[in-house]
Design a protein around this motif. Structure first.
Motif, PDB file in Angstrom:
ATOM      1  N   SER A   1     -26.767  49.465 -68.350  1.00 18.29           N
ATOM      2  CA  SER A   1     -27.826  50.470 -68.175  1.00 18.29           C
ATOM      3  C   SER A   1     -29.161  49.835 -67.808  1.00 18.29           C
ATOM      4  CB  SER A   1     -27.980  51.301 -69.458  1.00 18.29           C
ATOM      5  OG  SER A   1     -26.805  52.045 -69.713  1.00 18.29           O
ATOM      6  N   ASN A   2     -29.202  48.512 -67.711  1.00 18.69           N
ATOM      7  CA  ASN A   2     -30.444  47.830 -67.350  1.00 18.69           C
ATOM      8  C   ASN A   2     -30.725  47.972 -65.856  1.00 18.69           C
ATOM      9  OD1 ASN A   2     -29.602  46.694 -69.927  1.00 18.69           O
ATOM     10  ND2 ASN A   2     -31.185  45.141 -69.619  1.00 18.69           N
ATOM     11  N   ASP A   3     -32.018  48.105 -65.510  1.00 16.76           N
ATOM     12  CA  ASP A   3     -32.394  48.066 -64.097  1.00 16.76           C
ATOM     13  C   ASP A   3     -31.971  46.723 -63.513  1.00 16.76           C
ATOM     14  OD1 ASP A   3     -33.524  50.534 -64.380  1.00 16.76           O
ATOM     15  OD2 ASP A   3     -35.596  49.820 -64.453  1.00 16.76           O
ATOM     16  N   LEU A   4     -31.476  46.746 -62.283  1.00 17.93           N
ATOM     17  CA  LEU A   4     -30.979  45.544 -61.627  1.00 17.93           C
ATOM     18  C   LEU A   4     -31.823  45.210 -60.405  1.00 17.93           C
ATOM     19  CD1 LEU A   4     -28.794  43.329 -61.099  1.00 17.93           C
ATOM     20  CD2 LEU A   4     -27.514  45.078 -59.828  1.00 17.93           C
ATOM     21  N   TYR A   5     -32.225  43.947 -60.317  1.00 11.89           N
ATOM     22  CA  TYR A   5     -32.937  43.444 -59.146  1.00 11.89           C
ATOM     23  C   TYR A   5     -32.193  42.229 -58.602  1.00 11.89           C
ATOM     24  CZ  TYR A   5     -36.833  46.420 -60.500  1.00 11.89           C
ATOM     25  OH  TYR A   5     -37.609  47.510 -60.813  1.00 11.89           O
ATOM     26  N   LEU A   6     -32.164  42.102 -57.281  1.00 16.48           N
ATOM     27  CA  LEU A   6     -31.554  40.960 -56.609  1.00 16.48           C
ATOM     28  C   LEU A   6     -32.655  40.070 -56.072  1.00 16.48           C
ATOM     29  CD1 LEU A   6     -28.917  42.956 -54.493  1.00 16.48           C
ATOM     30  CD2 LEU A   6     -28.656  42.067 -56.832  1.00 16.48           C
ATOM     31  N   SER A   7     -32.585  38.773 -56.322  1.00 23.56           N
ATOM     32  CA  SER A   7     -33.673  37.899 -55.886  1.00 23.56           C
ATOM     33  C   SER A   7     -33.127  36.569 -55.382  1.00 23.56           C
ATOM     34  CB  SER A   7     -34.663  37.656 -57.034  1.00 23.56           C
ATOM     35  OG  SER A   7     -34.058  36.912 -58.091  1.00 23.56           O
ATOM     36  N   GLY A   8     -33.946  35.923 -54.547  1.00 20.12           N
ATOM     37  CA  GLY A   8     -33.582  34.628 -54.008  1.00 20.12           C
ATOM     38  C   GLY A   8     -34.669  34.131 -53.084  1.00 20.12           C
ATOM     39  N   GLU A   9     -34.399  33.026 -52.398  1.00 15.02           N
ATOM     40  CA  GLU A   9     -35.391  32.450 -51.500  1.00 15.02           C
ATOM     41  C   GLU A   9     -34.700  31.833 -50.290  1.00 15.02           C
ATOM     42  OE1 GLU A   9     -37.439  29.339 -53.535  1.00 15.02           O
ATOM     43  OE2 GLU A   9     -35.692  28.033 -53.592  1.00 15.02           O
ATOM     44  N   SER A  10     -35.481  31.523 -49.280  1.00 16.79           N
ATOM     45  CA  SER A  10     -35.008  30.812 -48.098  1.00 16.79           C
ATOM     46  C   SER A  10     -33.843  31.556 -47.447  1.00 16.79           C
ATOM     47  CB  SER A  10     -34.630  29.375 -48.482  1.00 16.79           C
ATOM     48  OG  SER A  10     -34.402  28.593 -47.345  1.00 16.79           O
ATOM     49  N   TYR A  11     -32.646  30.949 -47.356  1.00 20.72           N
ATOM     50  CA  TYR A  11     -31.540  31.620 -46.690  1.00 20.72           C
ATOM     51  C   TYR A  11     -31.094  32.883 -47.441  1.00 20.72           C
ATOM     52  CZ  TYR A  11     -27.583  32.196 -43.577  1.00 20.72           C
ATOM     53  OH  TYR A  11     -26.713  32.694 -42.643  1.00 20.72           O
ATOM     54  N   SER A  12     -31.648  33.122 -48.604  1.00 22.49           N
ATOM     55  CA  SER A  12     -31.414  34.411 -49.270  1.00 22.49           C
ATOM     56  C   SER A  12     -32.037  35.550 -48.482  1.00 22.49           C
ATOM     57  CB  SER A  12     -31.967  34.384 -50.697  1.00 22.49           C
ATOM     58  OG  SER A  12     -31.143  33.589 -51.523  1.00 22.49           O
ATOM     59  N   GLY A  13     -32.818  35.207 -47.458  1.00 22.90           N
ATOM     60  CA  GLY A  13     -33.257  36.211 -46.506  1.00 22.90           C
ATOM     61  C   GLY A  13     -32.072  36.848 -45.789  1.00 22.90           C
ATOM     62  N   HIS A  14     -30.914  36.173 -45.845  1.00 21.04           N
ATOM     63  CA  HIS A  14     -29.653  36.765 -45.390  1.00 21.04           C
ATOM     64  C   HIS A  14     -28.843  37.264 -46.592  1.00 21.04           C
ATOM     65  CE1 HIS A  14     -29.165  35.185 -41.053  1.00 21.04           C
ATOM     66  NE2 HIS A  14     -30.432  35.012 -41.407  1.00 21.04           N
ATOM     67  N   TYR A  15     -28.714  36.397 -47.604  1.00 22.53           N
ATOM     68  CA  TYR A  15     -27.842  36.719 -48.732  1.00 22.53           C
ATOM     69  C   TYR A  15     -28.231  38.014 -49.447  1.00 22.53           C
ATOM     70  CZ  TYR A  15     -25.703  32.021 -48.702  1.00 22.53           C
ATOM     71  OH  TYR A  15     -25.019  30.890 -48.375  1.00 22.53           O
ATOM     72  N   ILE A  16     -29.514  38.190 -49.736  1.00 23.34           N
ATOM     73  CA  ILE A  16     -29.938  39.319 -50.565  1.00 23.34           C
ATOM     74  C   ILE A  16     -29.891  40.655 -49.814  1.00 23.34           C
ATOM     75  CG2 ILE A  16     -31.838  40.277 -51.910  1.00 23.34           C
ATOM     76  CD1 ILE A  16     -30.298  37.986 -53.255  1.00 23.34           C
ATOM     77  N   PRO A  17     -30.428  40.753 -48.591  1.00 24.31           N
ATOM     78  CA  PRO A  17     -30.315  42.046 -47.888  1.00 24.31           C
ATOM     79  C   PRO A  17     -28.873  42.482 -47.633  1.00 24.31           C
ATOM     80  CG  PRO A  17     -32.026  40.700 -46.889  1.00 24.31           C
ATOM     81  CD  PRO A  17     -31.287  39.812 -47.848  1.00 24.31           C
ATOM     82  N   THR A  18     -27.994  41.522 -47.271  1.00 27.38           N
ATOM     83  CA  THR A  18     -26.598  41.911 -47.029  1.00 27.38           C
ATOM     84  C   THR A  18     -25.935  42.382 -48.311  1.00 27.38           C
ATOM     85  OG1 THR A  18     -26.019  39.554 -47.194  1.00 27.38           O
ATOM     86  CG2 THR A  18     -26.203  40.483 -44.995  1.00 27.38           C
ATOM     87  N   LEU A  19     -26.224  41.721 -49.431  1.00 28.49           N
ATOM     88  CA  LEU A  19     -25.664  42.151 -50.714  1.00 28.49           C
ATOM     89  C   LEU A  19     -26.179  43.531 -51.098  1.00 28.49           C
ATOM     90  CD1 LEU A  19     -24.070  41.737 -53.321  1.00 28.49           C
ATOM     91  CD2 LEU A  19     -25.999  40.376 -54.200  1.00 28.49           C
ATOM     92  N   ALA A  20     -27.483  43.751 -50.933  1.00 29.94           N
ATOM     93  CA  ALA A  20     -28.064  45.053 -51.267  1.00 29.94           C
ATOM     94  C   ALA A  20     -27.457  46.147 -50.385  1.00 29.94           C
ATOM     95  CB  ALA A  20     -29.581  45.013 -51.087  1.00 29.94           C
ATOM     96  N   HIS A  21     -27.299  45.852 -49.098  1.00 30.05           N
ATOM     97  CA  HIS A  21     -26.705  46.819 -48.157  1.00 30.05           C
ATOM     98  C   HIS A  21     -25.294  47.186 -48.604  1.00 30.05           C
ATOM     99  CE1 HIS A  21     -24.962  48.381 -44.442  1.00 30.05           C
ATOM    100  NE2 HIS A  21     -26.187  48.509 -43.945  1.00 30.05           N
ATOM    101  N   LEU A  22     -24.526  46.187 -48.978  1.00 29.44           N
ATOM    102  CA  LEU A  22     -23.146  46.419 -49.403  1.00 29.44           C
ATOM    103  C   LEU A  22     -23.101  47.270 -50.671  1.00 29.44           C
ATOM    104  CD1 LEU A  22     -20.231  45.497 -48.587  1.00 29.44           C
ATOM    105  CD2 LEU A  22     -20.476  43.725 -50.324  1.00 29.44           C
ATOM    106  N   ILE A  23     -23.983  46.966 -51.614  1.00 31.51           N
ATOM    107  CA  ILE A  23     -24.006  47.708 -52.885  1.00 31.51           C
ATOM    108  C   ILE A  23     -24.395  49.164 -52.658  1.00 31.51           C
ATOM    109  CG2 ILE A  23     -25.202  47.916 -55.096  1.00 31.51           C
ATOM    110  CD1 ILE A  23     -25.374  44.858 -55.158  1.00 31.51           C
TER     111      ILE A  23
END
Length: 250
Positions: free
Chosen positions: A145-167
């Motif tokens: 039930s906790n709010d969820l945030y996805l975070s990262g840096e550098s090549y996470s400019g790919h990793y995080i948006p694609t993961l968020a899109h998929l979710i």
């Protein structure tokens, strides 16, 4: 849950402080053969764990361990030259529960069963990390039930948006598991530092920032744009542009 308690860290060699928070580490199932290593730190006041958001962190690379963020950027402590651990004043777990991961398969302690498990791209990594989050929620159901945030840096400019899109897409998919739907329901946002998105745009931003801070002379700045062109053409990929980027004479 019992599975979560099995991963409780009860001893931390080199620690020079009394911990007010709980830590867990181990492996989360991504597939039958893929196992992703994680290190989870509750918020500094463990009594506030259920009230604070859960933040997943991964580094970039591609192929950099998320433990780099833990040990050198915003984890609860820093390793020192004499191998002791000192508390870090600006740790993110002052305000959030932090889930550090090593992704994709083969990074750090994460491992797979055969060669194919080590083949990875942006979307396969996103699928694996979506499964990782589901495995985490299954192991720690009290955090669902906790709010969820996805975070990262550098090549996470790919990793995080694609993961968020998929979710986000998975929330309306009939094939999504109940836990997967829970992950989607709790997602609140993404945080990406110095994101690597497009190489040409990144290079343009880099040179503009350098010139704006008087770190490169005007002739060099102008030569770079003349040699490498804009983001609408392909001159960026030429040897002449590379030499200009590296300060050469061509």
């Amino acid at each position: 849950s019992d599975r979560g308690r099995e991963d409780l860290i009860t001893e931390l060699p080199g620690a020079q402080f009394e911990s007010s928070f709980a830590q867990f580490s181990g492996y989360l199932d991504v597939s039958e053969t893929k196992k992703s290593f994680y290190w989870f730190m509750t918020t500094r006041d463990v009594a506030e764990t259920l009230d604070k958001p859960l933040v997943m962190w991964t580094n970039g690379g591609p192929g950099c361990s998320g433990l780099m963020g833990l040990f050198t950027e915003h984890g609860a402590f820093r390793p020192t030259e004499d191998l002791t651990l000192e508390p870090f004043s600006y740790a993110w777990n002052k305000v959030a529960n932090m889930l550090y991961i090593e992704s994709p398969t083969g990074v750090g302690f994460s491992y797979g069963g055969d060669g194919d498990d080590y083949l990875a791209g942006d979307w396969s990594t996103a699928k694996d990390n979506f499964k990782l989050l589901q495995s985490f929620f299954e192991r720690f159901p009290g955090l669902q039930s906790n709010d969820l945030y996805l975070s990262g840096e550098s090549y996470s400019g790919h990793y995080i948006p694609t993961l968020a899109h998929l979710i986000v897409d998975a929330e309306g998919d009939d094939d999504t598991t109940a836990v997967g739907r829970r992950v989607a329901e709790q997602l609140r946002g993404v945080v990406v530092g110095n994101p690597y998105t497009d190489p040409i745009e990144n290079a343009h931003g880099m040179f503009t920032a350098w010139f704006g801070h008087a770190m490169v002379p005007a002739p060099m700045y102008q030569k770079w744009f003349t040699t490498c062109g804009s983001h609408t053409d392909m001159r960026y990929y030429t040897d002449a542009c590379w030499n200009a980027t590296m300060g050469g004479n061509e």
